[in-house]
Design an enzyme around this catalytic site. Structure first.
Site, PDB file in Angstrom:
ATOM      1  CD  GLU A   1      -3.072   0.889   0.122  1.00  0.00           C
ATOM      2  OE1 GLU A   1      -3.947   1.763   0.013  1.00  0.00           O
ATOM      3  OE2 GLU A   1      -3.039  -0.108  -0.610  1.00  0.00           O
TER       4      GLU A   1
ATOM      5  CG  HIS B   1      -2.806  12.797  -7.410  1.00  0.00           C
ATOM      6  ND1 HIS B   1      -4.117  13.175  -7.179  1.00  0.00           N
ATOM      7  CD2 HIS B   1      -2.866  11.521  -7.863  1.00  0.00           C
ATOM      8  CE1 HIS B   1      -4.923  12.177  -7.479  1.00  0.00           C
ATOM      9  NE2 HIS B   1      -4.189  11.155  -7.897  1.00  0.00           N
ATOM     10  CG  ASP B   2       4.145  17.292  -6.962  1.00  0.00           C
ATOM     11  OD1 ASP B   2       3.598  18.337  -6.553  1.00  0.00           O
ATOM     12  OD2 ASP B   2       5.368  17.203  -7.159  1.00  0.00           O
TER      13      ASP B   2
ATOM     14  CG  ASP C   1       5.982  22.431  -8.093  1.00  0.00           C
ATOM     15  OD1 ASP C   1       5.169  21.573  -7.643  1.00  0.00           O
ATOM     16  OD2 ASP C   1       5.638  23.583  -8.416  1.00  0.00           O
TER      17      ASP C   1
ATOM     18  CB  SER D   1       3.014  22.433  -5.292  1.00  0.00           C
ATOM     19  OG  SER D   1       2.264  21.601  -6.170  1.00  0.00           O
TER      20      SER D   1
ATOM     21  CB  THR E   1      -2.151  -9.631 -10.683  1.00  0.00           C
ATOM     22  OG1 THR E   1      -2.252  -8.755 -11.820  1.00  0.00           O
ATOM     23  CG2 THR E   1      -2.637 -11.022 -11.060  1.00  0.00           C
TER      24      THR E   1
ATOM     25  CG  ASP F   1       0.152  -8.546 -14.027  1.00  0.00           C
ATOM     26  OD1 ASP F   1      -0.664  -7.584 -14.023  1.00  0.00           O
ATOM     27  OD2 ASP F   1      -0.005  -9.545 -13.306  1.00  0.00           O
TER      28      ASP F   1
END
Length: 370
Positions: free
Chosen positions: A59, A70-71, A88, A90, A215, A220
């Site tokens: 995880e 997401h950055d 960067d 942020s 999986t 894969d």
């Protein structure tokens, strides 16, 4: 005779050239580097593997990989620098603001896990996010070794809200947003290779670590097959996310499918790019490696960064198992949109595939069997 002499001199020259590249001894006494600026990343990799990821494709590693996107996607060619600087950091430095974006729901765990490292390692937030993602995915069997360039300056402004695509967005809206950040529809498909080890803690009420394929701990091509399987079952929608799930024949076995993945897999601009990776591990690895190299320097001039890829651990080898229809499914369930021939695949024998859930989202793979 002249030819042999020329070849011999060339070989000698290459040997001398290679020998003349001196490596720098790092302060930790354990590593050497081609550039002293890379030393810190060898030590950071050790810390990440030992105390953050446990050298597992679990995880915490999945969340760190998600954070890279997401950055970096907080960047707009039309909006300019005031909208965000891309990769960067942020998302860490301005987390209070950027976590207000609903599309960033759930990334706080990765931020909380990585942010303390800024106090103990002399790296920028942008470098930390992208390096942690590269180290994280190296734990997943079959992943490529990602490039890592160091030297991103720290963010000075937060990314504007609304720049991160959401799974319920219209596919054309997603393509337009990615295009504004410098990515083609095909680039997006190649970035979505990350979904082979992706899971969600937020899209389904009272369930954590819900995988996107059968999986989730193996890098894969199964996700590209399973998104195309037709079914009648649906997972109960999470609050406010009624459109985030679509029919999925593996739903009752524990997997989920994003509406956006389904739409992209069937769009005329991307259907064949999606299908061609089914059962083609090397192509998938190459595509992902190249797409991530582009993502990781979004908003930066790569020529001004330092190549520290040598600090990224060598990934776990692939499991060398061909893509197969999960037990309980088969070729009759394929919904094909690409006109190219569909790969011939076997079907796993036995009862319908069941994907065990992690206990409370625990990162220990003993509680999250593959």
């Amino acid at each position: 005779m002249v030819f042999k002499l020329t070849v011999g001199l060339l070989a000698l020259a290459l040997s001398v050239s290679a020998a003349s590249i001196k490596r720098v001894a790092c302060p930790d006494g354990k590593h050497t580097a081609t550039n002293a600026a890379c030393c810190v990343f060898f030590s950071l990799a050790d810390e990440l593997q030992t105390n953050k990821f446990d050298s597992q494709c679990a995880e915490d590693a999945h969340e760190a990989l998600r954070l890279t996107f997401h950055d970096a996607i907080g960047f707009s060619k039309t909006g300019g620098p005031s909208q965000g600087g891309g990769a960067d950091g942020s998302v860490i430095l301005f987390e209070t603001i950027e976590l207000m974006d609903p599309a960033n729901n759930g990334i706080d765990d990765a931020i909380d896990n990585l942010k303390p490292l800024l106090e103990t390692f002399d790296v920028t937030a942008g470098d930390l996010v992208q390096f942690a993602g590269a180290v994280a995915v190296s734990n997943c069997p079959g992943a490529p070794r990602l490039q890592f360039l160091a030297g991103r300056p720290n963010a000075t402004v937060p990314a504007a809200l609304g720049l991160v695509p959401k799974p319920e967005d219209n596919v054309n809206k997603i393509f337009a947003r990615m295009g504004d950040a410098g990515f083609s529809p095909t680039d997006l498909v190649h970035l979505l290779v990350s979904h082979t080890v992706a899971r969600s803690d937020t899209l389904i009420d009272n369930r954590q670590a819900v995988p996107f394929d059968t999986t989730p701990f193996t890098f894969d091509t199964q996700v590209f097959l399973e998104v195309l399987l037709k079914g009648n079952e649906t997972l109960p929608p999470a609050s406010g996310e009624a459109d985030a799930q679509v029919p999925n024949p593996l739903a009752v076995q524990g997997a989920m499918r994003l509406q956006s993945d389904f739409a992209i897999a069937h769009d005329s601009q991307t259907a064949c790019a999606w299908q061609e990776m089914i059962n083609n591990q090397q192509l998938m690895m190459n595509n992902f490696q190249q797409a991530m190299a582009k993502l990781a320097v979004t908003g930066h001039d790569a020529s001004k960064l330092i190549d520290c890829s040598e600090a990224v651990p060598i990934p776990q080898p692939a499991v060398k198992k061909a893509a197969t229809f999960p037990a309980g499914t088969g070729p009759k369930l394929v919904q094909q949109s690409c006109p190219q021939p569909f790969p011939v695949l076997k079907t796993d024998p036995g009862a319908p595939t069941t994907i065990p859930e992690c206990i409370d989202g625990d990162t220990n793979l003993n509680d999250c069997p593959s």
